[in-house]
Structures are given as structure tokens and as C-alpha cells.
Design a protein around this motif. Structure first.
Motif, short mmCIF file in Angstrom:
data_model
loop_
_atom_site.label_atom_id
_atom_site.label_comp_id
_atom_site.label_asym_id
_atom_site.label_seq_id
_atom_site.Cartn_x
_atom_site.Cartn_y
_atom_site.Cartn_z
N ALA A 71 -73.57 5.19 -18.65
CA ALA A 71 -73.08 3.64 -17.75
C ALA A 71 -74.28 2.67 -18.09
O ALA A 71 -73.99 1.27 -17.80
CB ALA A 71 -72.76 4.14 -16.48
N ASP A 72 -75.40 2.94 -18.61
CA ASP A 72 -76.68 2.19 -18.67
C ASP A 72 -76.61 1.13 -19.97
O ASP A 72 -77.00 0.03 -20.04
CB ASP A 72 -77.80 2.81 -19.16
N PHE A 73 -75.38 1.60 -20.89
CA PHE A 73 -74.96 0.79 -22.01
C PHE A 73 -73.68 0.01 -21.83
O PHE A 73 -72.89 0.36 -21.40
CB PHE A 73 -75.02 1.65 -23.07
N ASP A 74 -73.79 -1.27 -22.37
CA ASP A 74 -72.49 -1.90 -22.46
C ASP A 74 -71.69 -1.70 -23.90
O ASP A 74 -70.46 -1.94 -23.78
CB ASP A 74 -73.02 -3.57 -22.84
N LEU A 75 -72.53 -1.28 -24.80
CA LEU A 75 -71.63 -0.92 -25.95
C LEU A 75 -72.65 0.13 -26.74
O LEU A 75 -73.64 0.30 -26.67
CB LEU A 75 -71.60 -2.18 -26.97
N PRO A 102 -67.30 1.67 -24.16
CA PRO A 102 -66.74 1.60 -25.40
C PRO A 102 -67.54 2.27 -26.40
O PRO A 102 -68.76 2.03 -26.71
CB PRO A 102 -66.13 0.34 -25.85
N LEU A 103 -67.18 2.67 -27.58
CA LEU A 103 -67.86 3.11 -28.78
C LEU A 103 -67.25 2.58 -29.89
O LEU A 103 -66.15 2.45 -30.25
CB LEU A 103 -67.71 4.75 -29.09
N ARG A 124 -61.34 3.68 -25.45
CA ARG A 124 -62.65 3.34 -25.48
C ARG A 124 -63.02 3.40 -26.92
O ARG A 124 -64.29 3.12 -27.00
CB ARG A 124 -63.39 4.28 -24.76
N THR A 125 -62.28 3.56 -27.87
CA THR A 125 -62.46 3.48 -29.37
C THR A 125 -62.22 2.05 -30.16
O THR A 125 -61.37 1.72 -30.14
CB THR A 125 -61.67 4.54 -30.03
N LEU A 126 -63.47 1.71 -30.63
CA LEU A 126 -63.30 0.37 -31.28
C LEU A 126 -63.60 0.65 -32.73
O LEU A 126 -64.56 1.49 -33.05
CB LEU A 126 -64.24 -0.45 -30.98
N ASP A 164 -56.46 -3.82 -24.65
CA ASP A 164 -57.03 -4.21 -23.48
C ASP A 164 -58.64 -4.27 -23.65
O ASP A 164 -59.15 -5.24 -22.70
CB ASP A 164 -57.20 -2.79 -22.70
N TRP A 165 -58.95 -4.38 -25.18
CA TRP A 165 -60.29 -4.89 -25.06
C TRP A 165 -60.63 -6.22 -25.74
O TRP A 165 -61.80 -6.46 -26.20
CB TRP A 165 -61.21 -3.77 -26.11
#
Length: 315
Positions: A71-75, A102-103, A124-126, A164-165
Motif C-alpha cells: 500500500a506504500d506504492f501508487d504503482l 496496480p501492476l 489490477r493488471t496493466l 476501471d483504471w
């Protein structure tokens, strides 16, 4: 933004340097002498239009999981070799499950996103690709890069099935562009990934087999035809999956790699350094889907077999 880069090699470090230079906080995950050098001496990146030299936050996988929360990271950006995607995702599964970050995959091949989605879900997959960039570690803690170094990214497998993203993608696109990283969004990232595979399958295995750079191959009257054939087979494989590629895509990719800077492919660099090659990750999707279509990818199969044989015998 706070960004985590998994697999901070040549390309990962280039993008990290651009982001840090623009004021973003980046944590790099690496290993071995490269990691130790970054921890003690910082990171140095040299590009024809950009230079970076500064201390960085770098750690290995165990330290990441003990010292940081997902959760520390935005991406989270995966820039590791495709050969380690499955094992990396398995190792991080519990750590990743504690948040919804997301990754984004910036890796070779078309098989990384399904492996990521198996662990964190497609939501969560990009998907993404690094376009027109060459980047290599030339010494521990030192990277040289060339090219426009563009990023193309999108919801995986496409924006229609995973919308959603979109707002987040627009925000990250703006951040990348502000950091001098050209970035475009794709409504069909699966197609874009297969389009890049046209280049990767066309030149990577052949370069590792012949020890030649891209321009040496595309200007050779015999080898350039092998490149063209392997690109055409990649298009056929994509069509078997109903991915919308045509013969024009193969022609465009051949022209692109012919006109781009003369580079050592990532697979050639890995062979020179005695590292595992992404040969299966690049060749096997082409081989398997062409077989399913009833039109075997004969040239890709032959180069794949010759390369594996040469690796076994140390030729």
C-alpha cells in the motif's frame, strides 16, 4: 507518485532515473553486484539526451517485503526478465494481497500479464511495453540507454473488458510525460504487445544465435529475409488468437527496427553475460499458435531449436 520497480536492470533504471529526476519517489528492487553498487554508490544513467547520478532507494526482494507495504506504492512496474515473472509473482503473492496497487508490466513477450492476473486479478493488471529503447547495465550501478524510450500502456487485456483504471491511466500518463517519458494509452494493449512481439521474435533469437546487432542483421541480404519471415510468422500467430495484426504490421516493424539505432538486443546481451535467455517466452507463443492454426512457424522453430542447441553445447 511513489513507484516500485521490480527488476531494476537497464530499462527499469532508465525509467526510474527519469521519474526521480522529476521529483517522484522510486524504490528499485535488484540483486547482486548491481544492487550493492546502487546502495553504496547510487545510480548513474547515461542517455544521449539525459544524464542522472544520485543516491537511490534500492533493496532486494526480502527487504522489500519486510521494510515496505504494498500500500506504500501508487504503482508497481515489472521490468524484470520474463523468465522470472512467475517465480517473482509467487514470492510476492501474500505481500501483494494486502493492498490494491496496480501492476504495470514493461517486459518482453505476451505471457506476463496472464501470470500477473493469476495472482492479483485482471482488475489490477496493466499491460505495457517499452518502445524504441535500448538499455543495459554496463557496470554495477551504471546504465547506458538509447532511443526515444516511450511507454505504451493500457488496461489488460483491453479497455472494453477492464475499464476501471482509465482515470488512473490518464494520471500516470501525465506523470510520465512530465518526467520526459513519452507515453501513449492503448485501448487494446494485447494487440500492442503482439505488435512488439513481431520485432522481438524477428530479431532477438537470431541476434543471440549469430552474435550480431540489429543493423548487421537487417542489412544482410540473407539474414534480413529470416527476420522478415519470423515477423510474418508472429503476425500469423496473433491472427490465430483474433488479435488484429496484418502483413502491414510486419512491414512496419521491419522498417522500424531497420531505421532504429544499431543495438545489441537484450537477448544478445544476456548471452554475452551468460544469463538465462527469454527465448521460450518470445518464440513459443509464435510456435504454438501457428501450429494451432495449421501453419507451422517453420523459421521460428528452426531458429529456436538452433539457439537452444548452441546454448547446450556452448557454441
Amino acid at each position: 507518485m511513489k513507484v516500485l520497480i521490480l527488476g531494476a536492470g537497464g530499462i527499469g533504471c532508465y525509467y526510474a532515473a527519469r521519474l526521480m529526476d522529476a521529483g517522484h519517489h522510486v524504490v528499485l528492487v535488484a540483486r547482486g553486484a548491481h544492487l550493492r553498487a546502487m546502495q553504496t554508490q547510487g545510480l548513474k544513467v547515461i542517455h544521449p539526451q539525459f544524464e542522472f547520478a544520485a543516491p537511490v532507494s534500492a533493496c532486494d526482494m526480502p527487504a522489500l517485503m519486510s521494510d515496505y507495504r504494498c500500500a506504500d506504492f501508487d504503482l508497481i512496474i515489472l521490468a524484470a526478465k520474463a523468465t522470472v515473472t512467475a517465480s517473482m509473482m509467487a514470492e510476492l503473492a501474500n505481500w501483494l494481497a494486502a493492498a490494491s496497487t496496480p501492476l504495470l508490466s514493461l517486459q518482453n513477450g505476451v505471457g506476463n500479464e496472464p501470470l500477473i492476473a493469476d495472482v492479483v486479478g485482471s482488475g489490477r493488471t496493466l499491460g505495457g511495453l517499452a518502445v524504441r529503447i535500448g538499455g543495459h547495465i554496463v557496470a554495477p550501478g551504471q546504465v547506458e540507454a538509447t532511443g526515444v524510450a516511450q511507454i505504451e500502456m493500457g488496461a489488460w487485456p483491453d479497455s472494453r473488458r477492464n475499464p476501471d483504471w482509465q482515470a488512473h491511466l490518464l494520471r500516470w500518463q501525465a506523470a510520465f510525460v512530465a518526467a520526459a517519458i513519452p507515453c501513449t494509452l492503448s485501448d487494446d494493449i494485447q494487440q500492442a504487445l503482439w505488435r512488439k512481439l513481431v520485432i522481438n521474435n524477428g530479431v532477438n533469437p537470431l541476434s543471440a544465435l549469430t552474435w550480431l546487432t540489429t543493423r548487421s542483421m537487417t542489412q544482410d541480404p540473407v539474414l534480413k529475409e529470416i527476420v522478415r519471415e519470423m515477423m510474418a510468422e508472429t503476425v500469423r500467430a496473433a491472427q490465430q488468437l483474433d488479435v488484429g495484426l496484418t502483413a502491414q504490421d510486419a512491414a512496419d516493424m521491419f522498417r522500424l527496427i531497420s531505421e532504429f539505432d544499431d543495438i545489441k538486443t537484450s537477448m544478445l546481451v544476456d548471452r554475452e553475460k551468460g544469463r538465462p535467455l527469454e527465448v521460450d517466452e518470445i518464440c513459443l507463443p509464435v510456435i504454438e499458435h501457428c501450429r494451432q492454426a495449421g501453419q507451422p512457424a517453420q523459421t521460428t522453430e528452426r531458429i529456436h531449436r538452433l539457439l537452444l542447441t548452441s546454448l547446450v553445447h556452448g557454441v
